[in-house]
Design a protein around this motif. Structure first.
Motif, mmCIF file in Angstrom:
data_model
loop_
_atom_site.group_PDB
_atom_site.id
_atom_site.type_symbol
_atom_site.label_atom_id
_atom_site.label_comp_id
_atom_site.label_asym_id
_atom_site.label_seq_id
_atom_site.Cartn_x
_atom_site.Cartn_y
_atom_site.Cartn_z
ATOM 1 N N TYR A 106 54.241 -51.325 57.737
ATOM 2 C CA TYR A 106 53.396 -51.926 56.699
ATOM 3 C C TYR A 106 52.896 -53.305 57.112
ATOM 4 O O TYR A 106 52.217 -53.978 56.358
ATOM 5 C CB TYR A 106 54.120 -52.009 55.350
ATOM 6 C CG TYR A 106 55.540 -52.510 55.419
ATOM 7 C CD1 TYR A 106 55.816 -53.858 55.459
ATOM 8 C CD2 TYR A 106 56.602 -51.621 55.449
ATOM 9 C CE1 TYR A 106 57.110 -54.320 55.533
ATOM 10 C CE2 TYR A 106 57.904 -52.073 55.515
ATOM 11 C CZ TYR A 106 58.151 -53.425 55.552
ATOM 12 O OH TYR A 106 59.444 -53.868 55.624
ATOM 13 N N TRP A 107 53.219 -53.720 58.295
ATOM 14 C CA TRP A 107 52.779 -55.002 58.829
ATOM 15 C C TRP A 107 51.345 -54.903 59.317
ATOM 16 O O TRP A 107 50.635 -55.883 59.416
ATOM 17 C CB TRP A 107 53.735 -55.389 59.952
ATOM 18 C CG TRP A 107 53.553 -56.728 60.582
ATOM 19 C CD1 TRP A 107 53.269 -56.951 61.886
ATOM 20 C CD2 TRP A 107 53.643 -58.013 59.977
ATOM 21 N NE1 TRP A 107 53.190 -58.293 62.135
ATOM 22 C CE2 TRP A 107 53.411 -58.975 60.974
ATOM 23 C CE3 TRP A 107 53.877 -58.457 58.686
ATOM 24 C CZ2 TRP A 107 53.422 -60.341 60.719
ATOM 25 C CZ3 TRP A 107 53.891 -59.814 58.441
ATOM 26 C CH2 TRP A 107 53.665 -60.735 59.445
ATOM 27 N N GLY A 108 50.926 -53.694 59.655
ATOM 28 C CA GLY A 108 49.547 -53.486 60.065
ATOM 29 C C GLY A 108 49.287 -53.907 61.496
ATOM 30 O O GLY A 108 50.145 -53.769 62.347
ATOM 31 N N HIS A 133 59.645 -50.802 64.697
ATOM 32 C CA HIS A 133 59.641 -49.431 64.168
ATOM 33 C C HIS A 133 59.769 -49.375 62.647
ATOM 34 O O HIS A 133 59.376 -48.387 62.040
ATOM 35 C CB HIS A 133 60.760 -48.610 64.810
ATOM 36 C CG HIS A 133 60.480 -48.307 66.241
ATOM 37 N ND1 HIS A 133 60.971 -49.075 67.278
ATOM 38 C CD2 HIS A 133 59.728 -47.350 66.808
ATOM 39 C CE1 HIS A 133 60.535 -48.592 68.420
ATOM 40 N NE2 HIS A 133 59.783 -47.549 68.174
ATOM 41 N N THR A 134 60.310 -50.415 62.042
ATOM 42 C CA THR A 134 60.544 -50.392 60.597
ATOM 43 C C THR A 134 59.491 -51.202 59.850
ATOM 44 O O THR A 134 58.752 -50.670 59.028
ATOM 45 C CB THR A 134 61.951 -50.943 60.286
ATOM 46 O OG1 THR A 134 62.909 -50.204 61.044
ATOM 47 C CG2 THR A 134 62.272 -50.825 58.807
ATOM 48 N N ILE A 135 59.412 -52.474 60.149
ATOM 49 C CA ILE A 135 58.529 -53.374 59.420
ATOM 50 C C ILE A 135 57.075 -53.189 59.849
ATOM 51 O O ILE A 135 56.160 -53.316 59.044
ATOM 52 C CB ILE A 135 58.997 -54.830 59.598
ATOM 53 C CG1 ILE A 135 60.376 -54.984 58.941
ATOM 54 C CG2 ILE A 135 58.001 -55.818 59.019
ATOM 55 C CD1 ILE A 135 61.063 -56.285 59.221
ATOM 56 N N LYS A 136 56.860 -52.865 61.099
ATOM 57 C CA LYS A 136 55.501 -52.703 61.622
ATOM 58 C C LYS A 136 54.718 -51.643 60.841
ATOM 59 O O LYS A 136 53.499 -51.713 60.767
ATOM 60 C CB LYS A 136 55.577 -52.338 63.111
ATOM 61 C CG LYS A 136 54.259 -52.283 63.822
ATOM 62 C CD LYS A 136 53.664 -53.651 64.029
ATOM 63 C CE LYS A 136 52.436 -53.539 64.903
ATOM 64 N NZ LYS A 136 51.567 -54.663 64.778
ATOM 65 N N GLN A 192 54.118 -59.247 48.684
ATOM 66 C CA GLN A 192 54.512 -57.838 48.628
ATOM 67 C C GLN A 192 55.066 -57.382 49.983
ATOM 68 O O GLN A 192 56.067 -56.686 50.048
ATOM 69 C CB GLN A 192 53.328 -56.963 48.200
ATOM 70 C CG GLN A 192 52.884 -57.185 46.777
ATOM 71 C CD GLN A 192 54.004 -56.938 45.785
ATOM 72 O OE1 GLN A 192 54.653 -55.915 45.805
ATOM 73 N NE2 GLN A 192 54.236 -57.911 44.913
ATOM 74 N N MET A 193 54.393 -57.797 51.056
ATOM 75 C CA MET A 193 54.849 -57.421 52.387
ATOM 76 C C MET A 193 56.210 -58.047 52.676
ATOM 77 O O MET A 193 57.108 -57.401 53.194
ATOM 78 C CB MET A 193 53.818 -57.856 53.441
ATOM 79 C CG MET A 193 54.001 -57.201 54.792
ATOM 80 S SD MET A 193 55.252 -57.927 55.848
ATOM 81 C CE MET A 193 54.696 -59.576 55.987
ATOM 82 N N ASN A 213 63.677 -56.366 51.876
ATOM 83 C CA ASN A 213 64.464 -55.202 51.468
ATOM 84 C C ASN A 213 64.964 -54.437 52.688
ATOM 85 O O ASN A 213 66.138 -54.038 52.745
ATOM 86 C CB ASN A 213 63.644 -54.276 50.570
ATOM 87 C CG ASN A 213 63.504 -54.805 49.158
ATOM 88 O OD1 ASN A 213 64.359 -55.527 48.660
ATOM 89 N ND2 ASN A 213 62.412 -54.467 48.513
ATOM 90 N N ASP A 214 64.099 -54.246 53.690
ATOM 91 C CA ASP A 214 64.514 -53.536 54.903
ATOM 92 C C ASP A 214 65.557 -54.330 55.697
ATOM 93 O O ASP A 214 66.510 -53.765 56.233
ATOM 94 C CB ASP A 214 63.309 -53.228 55.788
ATOM 95 C CG ASP A 214 62.500 -52.057 55.264
ATOM 96 O OD1 ASP A 214 63.077 -51.180 54.579
ATOM 97 O OD2 ASP A 214 61.285 -51.997 55.546
#
Length: 163
Positions: free
Chosen positions: A43-45, A38-41, A114-115, A121-122
């Motif tokens: 911007y994980w694409g 729910h968090t990283i996905k 960047q990812m 950070n999260d």
């Protein structure tokens, strides 16, 4: 069919579920995977969350597949698909290993860096939540204890699989 002695022993273990390592580790991993989804996905694409252990363990200076296999506990043979997907999605590139012509060095691309920066950070935001939840001292103890337990299992693995 009931075996009263066995049933009593099992009942005793049922009362210890909050201390059952298998349950604790399994559930914590499931909760963390759900959080990551729910968090990283975001911007994980379109990549699988299961690729995360590999990309998280690629050093800023690059890592070999053997190093990644050792740190992720994923056999080298099983990593080829993950590495291919990470390359296809522009997260990593490979270059020849000048120290060992039989292997390659995997490096994070700018996009991969960047990812990973966002993901770290999260992850550390979550660590702050844990610190608030249990206190800094208890969190430090938990991390130290978990690392000690992992070191123990790594030493067992090294004894059972000498190279």
């Amino acid at each position: 069919m009931y075996d009263t002695k066995t049933d009593k022993q099992l009942k005793a273990y049922e009362g210890l579920q909050d201390k059952n390592w298998q349950r604790l580790i399994h559930n914590l991993k499931r909760y963390f995977d759900s959080w990551a989804h729910h968090t990283i996905k975001n911007y994980w694409g379109n990549m699988k969350i299961s690729y995360m252990p590999v990309i998280c363990n690629i050093s800023v200076d690059g890592s070999t597949v053997a190093e990644l296999a050792r740190t992720t506990l994923i056999p080298k043979q099983n990593m080829s698909r993950t590495i291919a997907e990470l390359e296809k999605n522009g997260m990593i590139v490979s270059r020849p290993n000048s120290g060992d012509k039989r292997s390659e060095i995997l490096e994070l691309t700018h996009k991969g860096k960047q990812m990973m920066l966002k993901a770290n950070n999260d992850i550390f935001k979550m660590s702050k939540i844990y610190k608030t939840l249990v206190g800094e001292k208890d969190l430090e103890i938990a991390v130290r204890v978990l690392n000690t337990i992992m070191d123990y299992h790594e030493s067992l693995a090294a004894k059972n699989n000498p190279q």
